[in-house]
Design a protein around this motif. Structure first.
Motif, short mmCIF file in Angstrom:
data_model
loop_
_atom_site.label_atom_id
_atom_site.label_comp_id
_atom_site.label_asym_id
_atom_site.label_seq_id
_atom_site.Cartn_x
_atom_site.Cartn_y
_atom_site.Cartn_z
N LEU A 142 0.82 -1.21 0.00
CA LEU A 142 0.00 0.00 0.00
C LEU A 142 0.85 1.26 0.00
CD1 LEU A 142 -2.77 -1.14 2.48
CD2 LEU A 142 -3.12 -0.52 0.08
N ASN A 143 1.99 1.23 0.69
CA ASN A 143 2.87 2.39 0.70
C ASN A 143 3.41 2.68 -0.70
OD1 ASN A 143 4.13 4.53 2.14
ND2 ASN A 143 6.05 3.42 1.98
N ARG A 174 0.56 4.08 -2.68
CA ARG A 174 0.31 5.48 -2.30
C ARG A 174 1.20 6.41 -3.09
NH1 ARG A 174 1.10 7.50 3.52
NH2 ARG A 174 3.06 6.44 3.26
N GLU A 175 2.46 6.05 -3.19
CA GLU A 175 3.42 6.89 -3.90
C GLU A 175 3.15 6.92 -5.40
OE1 GLU A 175 7.08 5.18 -2.59
OE2 GLU A 175 6.84 5.95 -0.57
N ALA A 194 -0.45 8.90 -6.25
CA ALA A 194 -0.61 10.24 -5.71
C ALA A 194 -0.85 11.29 -6.79
CB ALA A 194 0.59 10.62 -4.85
N PHE A 197 -5.95 7.90 -4.51
CA PHE A 197 -4.99 8.19 -3.44
C PHE A 197 -5.68 8.15 -2.07
CE2 PHE A 197 -2.88 11.09 -0.51
CZ PHE A 197 -1.64 10.49 -0.44
N VAL A 220 -6.48 4.51 -1.14
CA VAL A 220 -5.26 3.78 -0.76
C VAL A 220 -4.76 4.29 0.60
CG1 VAL A 220 -2.84 3.37 -1.37
CG2 VAL A 220 -4.62 3.18 -3.11
N GLN A 221 -4.82 5.60 0.81
CA GLN A 221 -4.38 6.18 2.09
C GLN A 221 -5.21 5.64 3.24
OE1 GLN A 221 -1.67 8.61 2.35
NE2 GLN A 221 -1.87 7.61 4.30
N TYR A 235 -4.15 2.14 3.93
CA TYR A 235 -2.85 2.17 4.59
C TYR A 235 -3.02 2.48 6.08
CZ TYR A 235 2.04 3.38 5.50
OH TYR A 235 3.31 3.42 6.01
#
Length: 92
Positions: free
Chosen positions: A19-20, A23-24, A27, A34, A37-38, A41
């Protein structure tokens, strides 16, 4: 240590790493993706905190306060031995 209900911590850690990375990568593409996903996370961070006995206060925060708490929680989880980022590995 008592058994905690939920997925194994190894699975939680793998999900957080995935997930990290996601996220990147999303974005800049889509605000809706985003945010989704955030939120996933943050839920993973919460699960890891419960399993490792780390205090967190992600609920009810927004903006900079949420970002700061997220960074603090990531640091606490790493100190507890959870690897949140794979050095150099690009895998999903």
């Amino acid at each position: 240590m008592p058994q905690v209900a939920g997925p194994p911590i190894e699975q939680v850690a793998g999900d957080l790493r995935r997930l990290n990375r996601l996220r990147e990568s999303v974005a800049m593409r889509s605000r809706v993706w985003f945010v989704a996903v955030q939120e996933a996370y943050d839920e993973g961070l919460h699960t890891a905190c419960v399993q490792l006995g780390v205090e967190e206060h992600l609920d009810g925060l927004a903006g900079v306060d949420l970002e700061l708490e997220r960074l603090r929680v990531e640091g606490e989880l790493q100190r507890a031995g959870l690897v949140l980022r794979n050095a150099g590995a690009q895998q999903c």
